[in-house]
Write an enzyme that holds these catalytic residues in place. Structure first.
Site, PDB file in Angstrom:
ATOM      1  N   PRO A 192       0.833  -1.222   0.000  1.00 16.42           N
ATOM      2  CA  PRO A 192       0.000   0.000   0.000  1.00 16.42           C
ATOM      3  C   PRO A 192       0.856   1.255   0.000  1.00 16.42           C
ATOM      4  CG  PRO A 192      -0.784  -1.590   1.638  1.00 16.42           C
ATOM      5  CD  PRO A 192       0.518  -2.114   1.130  1.00 16.42           C
ATOM      6  N   THR A 194       2.467   2.670  -2.595  1.00 13.35           N
ATOM      7  CA  THR A 194       3.605   2.718  -3.511  1.00 13.35           C
ATOM      8  C   THR A 194       3.259   3.364  -4.845  1.00 13.35           C
ATOM      9  OG1 THR A 194       3.088   0.424  -4.120  1.00 13.35           O
ATOM     10  CG2 THR A 194       4.844   0.775  -2.507  1.00 13.35           C
ATOM     11  N   GLU A 413      18.471   4.089  27.027  1.00 17.70           N
ATOM     12  CA  GLU A 413      18.759   4.518  25.660  1.00 17.70           C
ATOM     13  C   GLU A 413      20.259   4.670  25.423  1.00 17.70           C
ATOM     14  OE1 GLU A 413      16.594   4.502  23.369  1.00 17.70           O
ATOM     15  OE2 GLU A 413      14.952   4.103  24.758  1.00 17.70           O
ATOM     16  N   HIS A 416      21.542   1.233  24.539  1.00 19.69           N
ATOM     17  CA  HIS A 416      21.307   0.919  23.123  1.00 19.69           C
ATOM     18  C   HIS A 416      22.331   1.616  22.237  1.00 19.69           C
ATOM     19  CE1 HIS A 416      17.663  -1.360  23.483  1.00 19.69           C
ATOM     20  NE2 HIS A 416      16.952  -0.368  23.997  1.00 19.69           N
TER      21      HIS A 416
END
Length: 637
Positions: A192, A194, A413, A416
């Site tokens: 969807p 594109t 965070e 990460h």
């Protein structure tokens, strides 16, 4: 309008009825003839007018009275005792009482008008019923301005394939002289957003021919035979406008595999599909009518629809790569005021995996943000903010977070980010923030390359990055929170895919496990059938556990050896909430000496050197967002 007229007629009838029942000022009051004679004898009458069978009386007090005399004449009235001495009297010839006739026939007239409108309503309903089997396709004439290939970007290969159709519609003789036959049907396949519908309209705009557009769901109704009738009517209209293009959007609504319904019985959808098959390649064919259709589920379409002679050419529209995204951004920013700082190539690198519709929405969101802040041009800040809004959600600065939890989020965070920066197969960091967005309390964004063949080493580094937040919490606070719930879920699913789908297990070898079953009439995968024993299932679990443990160990080693840098990043995050750009790169490039090893460390820390990553490496256009830290009460996203 019809209902309003009926209400007006009813209102007029009510007014007439009230006029007849109740006296109004200036209207004569009806009295008996004997009373009129008595009033004349008493000298109460000033004027008498005889008009037909009515005796109109005006009293001395200027009152209006009326008495019925039937067939009597003025002479007969005098004999009955009517005194006319000193009274003005006049005899008028009798005329036809049109007012009385209209009032008498008023109920009949109203009833007739009501029947007339009821008959017209019935005719309209009957006409609508007769048109029920007519096609509801919308016709865009060739003269109507529409889009062209210049308005479509990022799908160059698809445009090249469709340009052959445009050339055939413009000059059929060139192809027919060589015996070439243009494909009767073109199936546009892609996720969807594109640009399937946009590309179909561009073909019609380039060719300059009529364009019929209809959705697959508009064929099917609850009444038997309506869908097939609409298909016949659509192709009849198309043949009257040849050469032309028929575009059926979401064709999977009527083109699903036949015989897959519950019970296997015949239904209206299958009858509609049968008619489409006949019209596309039956005995009566017309090569000047080209059928285009769009779907994102080609796997559930009926094989007869996909055979040569019907939809014999498939055009694949995938999500654009970096060049395609740059071209799409240029199309959508055309005509919009952009600041000089805007770099569309950098934006393309941050939006890997975005479709054309996503990019259009991104530019629109940026324009809205710039207008909200009273700016005259769209700046890079609004565009990058729009990327975050599309991926994660809008900022939620109003959410109150305690200082302790804010510190935990910062270390999560930072874990990460630090693990991602130290591993060779993770792309460079773009942004770290602990500002809540959507359901996330913080997130880490990287610049990712468009990868089509990811390797096992990349997956392993990604697993370590996913677990970096959890390891950082445990290393600093000697405790764990629910913030890593989504990280663990994603890591477990990735590790299982490595073992069962990608054949990346050393012990189990190159083999897939589990036969996924899919029922066509439901259009989705609903179950997985085991094609392995319980012993192999245990080995799969052991392999998944080993991959997770290996990633956890790698994250612990990195964060333990770089604990002081982890602390520096987290403290910076607590103070500024968001780190990006040169400020973020400086945190990883500066030299930091670790303090004396603590008892919790699993290995002897070493002096931290600059990031081993080479910043000159090419970065991709995909925006990777690390698993978000969720609040305790929220489910994993």
């Amino acid at each position: 309008m019809r209902n309003s007229l009926i209400y007006i007629i009813i209102l007029v009838a009510a007014v007439v009825l009230l006029y007849q029942l109740f006296p109004t000022p200036g209207r004569p009051t009806e009295i008996g003839l004997d009373r009129a004679i008595a009033m004349s004898k008493n000298g109460e009458i000033a004027k008498i007018t005889v008009e037909g069978d009515q005796l109109l009386i005006t009293t001395i007090e200027d009152a209006k009275l009326k008495a019925s005399i039937g067939n009597l004449t003025l002479v007969d009235l005098k004999e009955l005792g009517l005194k006319l001495d000193g009274v003005d009297y006049e005899v008028k010839p009798s005329g036809f009482d049109w007012g009385g006739l209209a009032i008498g026939f008023l109920p009949l007239i109203l009833f007739g008008v009501l029947l007339f409108f009821l008959f017209r309503s019935a005719r309209g309903a009957n006409s609508q019923a007769l048109n029920f089997g007519r096609s509801r396709a919308r016709l865009f004439p060739a003269s109507t301005p529409t889009v062209t290939f210049d308005d479509v970007a990022g799908v160059e290969e698809a445009k090249q394939e469709l340009y052959e159709v445009v050339e055939f519609l413009k000059s059929r003789e060139k192809f027919q002289s060589l015996g070439a036959r243009i494909p009767k049907g073109l199936l546009l396949i892609g996720p969807p957003g594109t640009g399937k519908t946009l590309l179909a309209r561009a073909v019609a705009g380039e060719a300059g021919v009529p364009f019929f557009s209809i959705s697959g769901s508009e064929f099917v109704e609850m009444f038997v035979g309506v869908g097939a009738s609409r298909v016949r009517d659509l192709f009849d209209q198309a043949k009257r406008h040849t050469p032309c293009i028929i575009f059926i959007d979401e064709i999977d609504a009527v083109g699903r595999h036949r015989g897959a319904g519950l019970g296997g019985g015949h239904d209206e959808r299958e009858q509609t599909l049968n008619q489409i098959l006949v019209e596309m390649d039956g005995f009566d064919t017309n090569t000047s009518v080209i059928v285009m259709a769009a779907t994102n589920r080609p796997d559930i379409l009926d094989p007869a629809l996909l055979r040569p002679g019907r939809f014999d050419r498939r055009v694949i529209l995938d999500r654009p790569d970096i060049n395609g995204r740059t071209a799409i951004l240029k199309v959508h920013t055309k005509g919009k005021p952009l600041a000089e700082s805007v770099d569309l190539e950098v934006l393309a690198k941050q939006t890997a995996g975005f479709s054309g519709a996503d990019l259009a929405n991104l530019v629109n969101e940026a324009a809205i943000l710039a207008a909200r802040q009273g700016k005259k041009a769209i700046e890079m800040e609004e565009l990058e903010e729009s990327i975050d809004r599309v991926i994660v959600g809008p900022e939620r600065k109003s959410r109150r977070i305690s200082p302790k939890e804010k510190e935990i989020i910062a270390y999560h965070e930072a874990g990460h980010a630090l693990v991602a920066n130290m591993l060779p197969n993770i792309e460079p960091l773009r942004k770290i923030t602990i500002v809540p967005r959507g359901m996330a309390l913080g997130y880490t964004k990287t610049l990712s390359e468009d990868k089509y063949l990811p390797t096992r080493s990349q997956f392993k580094d990604e697993l370590a990055m996913l677990l970096g937040g959890r390891v950082a919490e445990e290393l600093i606070f000697n405790d764990l929170t629910t913030g890593a719930q989504n990280d663990i879920k994603i890591a477990t699913a990735l590790a299982r895919k490595m073992v069962t789908d990608y054949g990346m297990s050393d012990k189990l070898g190159p083999r897939t496990f589990g036969d996924k079953q899919e029922l066509v009439f439901l259009g989705r995968e609903i179950s997985e059938q085991r094609d392995y024993s319980e012993k192999v299932a245990q080995q799969i679990d052991d392999e998944v556990h080993e991959l997770i443990q290996h990633a956890d160990t790698a994250a612990k080693r990195i964060l333990t050896e770089n604990k002081q840098r982890l602390i520096n990043i987290a403290e910076k995050l607590v103070a500024k909430e968001t780190l990006e750009g040169e400020e973020l790169e400086a945190l990883f490039s500066e030299s930091v000496l670790s303090p004396v090893p603590e008892a919790t460390a699993t290995s002897t820390p070493k002096p931290v050197k600059a990031s081993p990553k080479t910043k000159a490496k090419s970065v991709s256009k995909k925006t990777g967002v690390s698993p978000q830290l969720l609040p305790k009460q929220a489910p994993a996203s």
